[in-house]
Design a protein around this motif. Sequence first.
Motif, PDB file in Angstrom:
ATOM      1  N   LYS A 140       0.793  -1.230   0.000  1.00 31.63           N
ATOM      2  CA  LYS A 140       0.000   0.000   0.000  1.00 31.63           C
ATOM      3  C   LYS A 140       0.828   1.283   0.000  1.00 31.63           C
ATOM      4  O   LYS A 140       0.334   2.336  -0.372  1.00 31.63           O
ATOM      5  N   VAL A 141       2.062   1.183   0.461  1.00 32.42           N
ATOM      6  CA  VAL A 141       2.913   2.388   0.537  1.00 32.42           C
ATOM      7  C   VAL A 141       4.109   2.208  -0.389  1.00 32.42           C
ATOM      8  O   VAL A 141       4.822   1.210  -0.310  1.00 32.42           O
ATOM      9  N   THR A 142       4.309   3.193  -1.230  1.00 32.29           N
ATOM     10  CA  THR A 142       5.450   3.124  -2.134  1.00 32.29           C
ATOM     11  C   THR A 142       6.386   4.317  -1.884  1.00 32.29           C
ATOM     12  O   THR A 142       5.953   5.373  -1.442  1.00 32.29           O
ATOM     13  N   ILE A 143       7.671   4.103  -2.150  1.00 30.85           N
ATOM     14  CA  ILE A 143       8.659   5.172  -1.955  1.00 30.85           C
ATOM     15  C   ILE A 143       8.786   5.948  -3.260  1.00 30.85           C
ATOM     16  O   ILE A 143       9.142   5.391  -4.290  1.00 30.85           O
ATOM     17  N   GLU A 144       8.512   7.229  -3.194  1.00 28.08           N
ATOM     18  CA  GLU A 144       8.597   8.064  -4.400  1.00 28.08           C
ATOM     19  C   GLU A 144       9.996   8.624  -4.597  1.00 28.08           C
ATOM     20  O   GLU A 144      10.511   8.660  -5.705  1.00 28.08           O
ATOM     21  N   GLU A 145      10.583   9.083  -3.502  1.00 30.80           N
ATOM     22  CA  GLU A 145      11.909   9.698  -3.620  1.00 30.80           C
ATOM     23  C   GLU A 145      12.668   9.598  -2.308  1.00 30.80           C
ATOM     24  O   GLU A 145      12.074   9.708  -1.233  1.00 30.80           O
ATOM     25  N   MET A 146      13.966   9.352  -2.409  1.00 30.67           N
ATOM     26  CA  MET A 146      14.829   9.375  -1.219  1.00 30.67           C
ATOM     27  C   MET A 146      16.001  10.284  -1.520  1.00 30.67           C
ATOM     28  O   MET A 146      16.728  10.059  -2.475  1.00 30.67           O
TER      29      MET A 146
ATOM     30  N   ASP B 205      27.111  19.372  10.177  1.00 28.51           N
ATOM     31  CA  ASP B 205      27.903  18.148  10.025  1.00 28.51           C
ATOM     32  C   ASP B 205      27.032  16.912   9.861  1.00 28.51           C
ATOM     33  O   ASP B 205      27.530  15.816   9.605  1.00 28.51           O
ATOM     34  N   MET B 206      25.742  17.092  10.054  1.00 26.36           N
ATOM     35  CA  MET B 206      24.824  15.938  10.082  1.00 26.36           C
ATOM     36  C   MET B 206      24.160  15.711   8.724  1.00 26.36           C
ATOM     37  O   MET B 206      23.884  16.646   7.994  1.00 26.36           O
ATOM     38  N   LEU B 207      23.860  14.446   8.479  1.00 25.70           N
ATOM     39  CA  LEU B 207      23.142  14.079   7.269  1.00 25.70           C
ATOM     40  C   LEU B 207      21.641  14.080   7.558  1.00 25.70           C
ATOM     41  O   LEU B 207      21.202  13.551   8.581  1.00 25.70           O
ATOM     42  N   LEU B 208      20.898  14.714   6.672  1.00 26.29           N
ATOM     43  CA  LEU B 208      19.442  14.747   6.815  1.00 26.29           C
ATOM     44  C   LEU B 208      18.832  13.923   5.690  1.00 26.29           C
ATOM     45  O   LEU B 208      19.055  14.214   4.513  1.00 26.29           O
ATOM     46  N   ALA B 209      18.089  12.899   6.069  1.00 29.02           N
ATOM     47  CA  ALA B 209      17.436  12.049   5.066  1.00 29.02           C
ATOM     48  C   ALA B 209      16.017  12.550   4.850  1.00 29.02           C
ATOM     49  O   ALA B 209      15.343  12.961   5.803  1.00 29.02           O
ATOM     50  N   GLN B 210      15.597  12.526   3.612  1.00 25.32           N
ATOM     51  CA  GLN B 210      14.221  12.940   3.300  1.00 25.32           C
ATOM     52  C   GLN B 210      13.605  11.895   2.371  1.00 25.32           C
ATOM     53  O   GLN B 210      14.175  11.570   1.334  1.00 25.32           O
ATOM     54  N   VAL B 211      12.457  11.385   2.792  1.00 23.17           N
ATOM     55  CA  VAL B 211      11.798  10.323   2.027  1.00 23.17           C
ATOM     56  C   VAL B 211      10.358  10.733   1.742  1.00 23.17           C
ATOM     57  O   VAL B 211       9.639  11.184   2.641  1.00 23.17           O
ATOM     58  N   THR B 212       9.965  10.599   0.491  1.00 26.02           N
ATOM     59  CA  THR B 212       8.576  10.885   0.126  1.00 26.02           C
ATOM     60  C   THR B 212       7.851   9.563  -0.096  1.00 26.02           C
ATOM     61  O   THR B 212       8.275   8.735  -0.907  1.00 26.02           O
ATOM     62  N   LEU B 213       6.782   9.378   0.677  1.00 28.66           N
ATOM     63  CA  LEU B 213       5.978   8.148   0.612  1.00 28.66           C
ATOM     64  C   LEU B 213       4.659   8.445  -0.085  1.00 28.66           C
ATOM     65  O   LEU B 213       4.088   9.521   0.115  1.00 28.66           O
ATOM     66  N   ARG B 214       4.192   7.514  -0.879  1.00 27.62           N
ATOM     67  CA  ARG B 214       2.875   7.690  -1.525  1.00 27.62           C
ATOM     68  C   ARG B 214       1.989   6.499  -1.198  1.00 27.62           C
ATOM     69  O   ARG B 214       2.446   5.353  -1.200  1.00 27.62           O
ATOM     70  N   SER B 215       0.735   6.820  -0.920  1.00 26.23           N
ATOM     71  CA  SER B 215      -0.232   5.760  -0.643  1.00 26.23           C
ATOM     72  C   SER B 215      -0.849   5.274  -1.948  1.00 26.23           C
ATOM     73  O   SER B 215      -1.282   6.074  -2.768  1.00 26.23           O
ATOM     74  N   LYS B 216      -0.833   3.967  -2.105  1.00 24.51           N
ATOM     75  CA  LYS B 216      -1.473   3.394  -3.295  1.00 24.51           C
ATOM     76  C   LYS B 216      -2.908   3.006  -2.975  1.00 24.51           C
ATOM     77  O   LYS B 216      -3.667   2.620  -3.849  1.00 24.51           O
TER      78      LYS B 216
ATOM     79  N   GLU C 275      -2.534   9.907  -1.633  1.00 24.08           N
ATOM     80  CA  GLU C 275      -1.725  11.114  -1.445  1.00 24.08           C
ATOM     81  C   GLU C 275      -0.283  10.738  -1.075  1.00 24.08           C
ATOM     82  O   GLU C 275       0.000   9.585  -0.758  1.00 24.08           O
ATOM     83  N   SER C 276       0.584  11.734  -1.103  1.00 24.06           N
ATOM     84  CA  SER C 276       1.970  11.471  -0.698  1.00 24.06           C
ATOM     85  C   SER C 276       2.348  12.390   0.466  1.00 24.06           C
ATOM     86  O   SER C 276       1.764  13.448   0.656  1.00 24.06           O
ATOM     87  N   LYS C 277       3.328  11.941   1.202  1.00 24.66           N
ATOM     88  CA  LYS C 277       3.799  12.713   2.344  1.00 24.66           C
ATOM     89  C   LYS C 277       5.324  12.565   2.448  1.00 24.66           C
ATOM     90  O   LYS C 277       5.851  11.488   2.176  1.00 24.66           O
ATOM     91  N   THR C 278       5.978  13.671   2.834  1.00 20.21           N
ATOM     92  CA  THR C 278       7.443  13.647   2.956  1.00 20.21           C
ATOM     93  C   THR C 278       7.835  13.644   4.430  1.00 20.21           C
ATOM     94  O   THR C 278       7.337  14.447   5.212  1.00 20.21           O
ATOM     95  N   ILE C 279       8.717  12.721   4.778  1.00 21.91           N
ATOM     96  CA  ILE C 279       9.208  12.654   6.154  1.00 21.91           C
ATOM     97  C   ILE C 279      10.719  12.872   6.160  1.00 21.91           C
ATOM     98  O   ILE C 279      11.392  12.643   5.145  1.00 21.91           O
ATOM     99  N   GLN C 280      11.238  13.307   7.291  1.00 23.16           N
ATOM    100  CA  GLN C 280      12.677  13.577   7.391  1.00 23.16           C
ATOM    101  C   GLN C 280      13.272  12.910   8.623  1.00 23.16           C
ATOM    102  O   GLN C 280      12.579  12.743   9.636  1.00 23.16           O
ATOM    103  N   GLY C 281      14.517  12.550   8.533  1.00 19.52           N
ATOM    104  CA  GLY C 281      15.236  11.979   9.675  1.00 19.52           C
ATOM    105  C   GLY C 281      16.654  12.541   9.711  1.00 19.52           C
ATOM    106  O   GLY C 281      17.341  12.549   8.686  1.00 19.52           O
ATOM    107  N   LEU C 282      17.050  13.044  10.869  1.00 16.30           N
ATOM    108  CA  LEU C 282      18.389  13.624  11.013  1.00 16.30           C
ATOM    109  C   LEU C 282      19.312  12.612  11.693  1.00 16.30           C
ATOM    110  O   LEU C 282      18.936  12.001  12.700  1.00 16.30           O
ATOM    111  N   ALA C 283      20.485  12.437  11.126  1.00 12.23           N
ATOM    112  CA  ALA C 283      21.466  11.507  11.721  1.00 12.23           C
ATOM    113  C   ALA C 283      21.784  11.942  13.157  1.00 12.23           C
ATOM    114  O   ALA C 283      21.840  13.134  13.442  1.00 12.23           O
TER     115      ALA C 283
END
Lengths: 166, 141
Positions: B56-62, B69-80, B117-125
């Motif tokens: 049901k959930v697909t990854i659109e973009e990473m 100095d930290m890496l910030l990850a950003q992932v966009t999820l879309r609901s199918k 719909e899609s939603k973008t989430i973020q995670g900081l190292a």
Amino acid sequence: MRRIFYLAGFFALLVLLSACSAPRSRMAMQEKTAIDTETGVIWMKNANLANKPLPWRADDNVYAFIQNLNKSTFGGYADWRVPTRDEMTSLLDYAKKTGKYKVEKVETWPYQALRDLGFEDVRDYGYWTSTRESSSQMYIADFASGKVTVKPDDKLYYLWPVRGGR
Amino acid sequence: MQLLKLAALLIVGITALSGCSPTSGAEGRARSGWTDDGAPMLNTKVVYNSSTLSRKVTIEEMTSSKVGDMLLAQVTLRSKAGDTLSFQYKFEWFDLDGLALNAASATWKPLIIYGKESKTIQGLAPDPRGREYKLLLRDAD
């Protein structure tokens, strides 16, 4: 006879004075490196150790090359890095000054001036700096024109590792 | 004819079973990339705790970028799915040697995505050593 003697003495004094006032080279050349005595930056003598231009974001990139240099403790050191924009600008300014840079004379261009100083394989092309302008652009040092300008980071450029300084 | 019926029944049964498996631990490999300083982001993965969620959930973009100095990850999820999905996620960070940096401290966060719909989430190292991350998704409690 006395006049000739005085003239010879005068010329000898002139020669001596000019030798003393001649600018000493800023670069102290070592076996594998050159120390910039003004900035404390230690440059590799070989300006193209990778023997090819490298990408920034791809396999076998600048990061990987620096990692390998440090793992192998090249020259006895494990703190090699990519020079900053300011360090490259300083080197280019020095090269232009010592080479008496004139845009119409290729033999005065920075890459040639640095070769004349004893650096090896300096290319008349762009070199990476570690300074980023945006998420897709970095400052690139051009050793033909002597300018450091912003360019896309998806192209290939040469790498000239340094250590120390800052 | 009877053999055909048996085969069809077997296929339907296997499909149903795999769909209902509660903790199949499906993994989706996302595009690997490079950070701003050229460091590789190796084996970045999305781990789903159920195959229902992975369907049901697909990854659109990473993507990732440096924040200081930290890496910030950003992932966009879309609901199918057509209906609203409610689930949880967390980022687990690793250094270049694959050592976990926040395995114990990473907390689950709730996420709701409305149908299609899609939603973008973020995670900081957690610290500058963080170069590789895993996004874990699980059904809401």
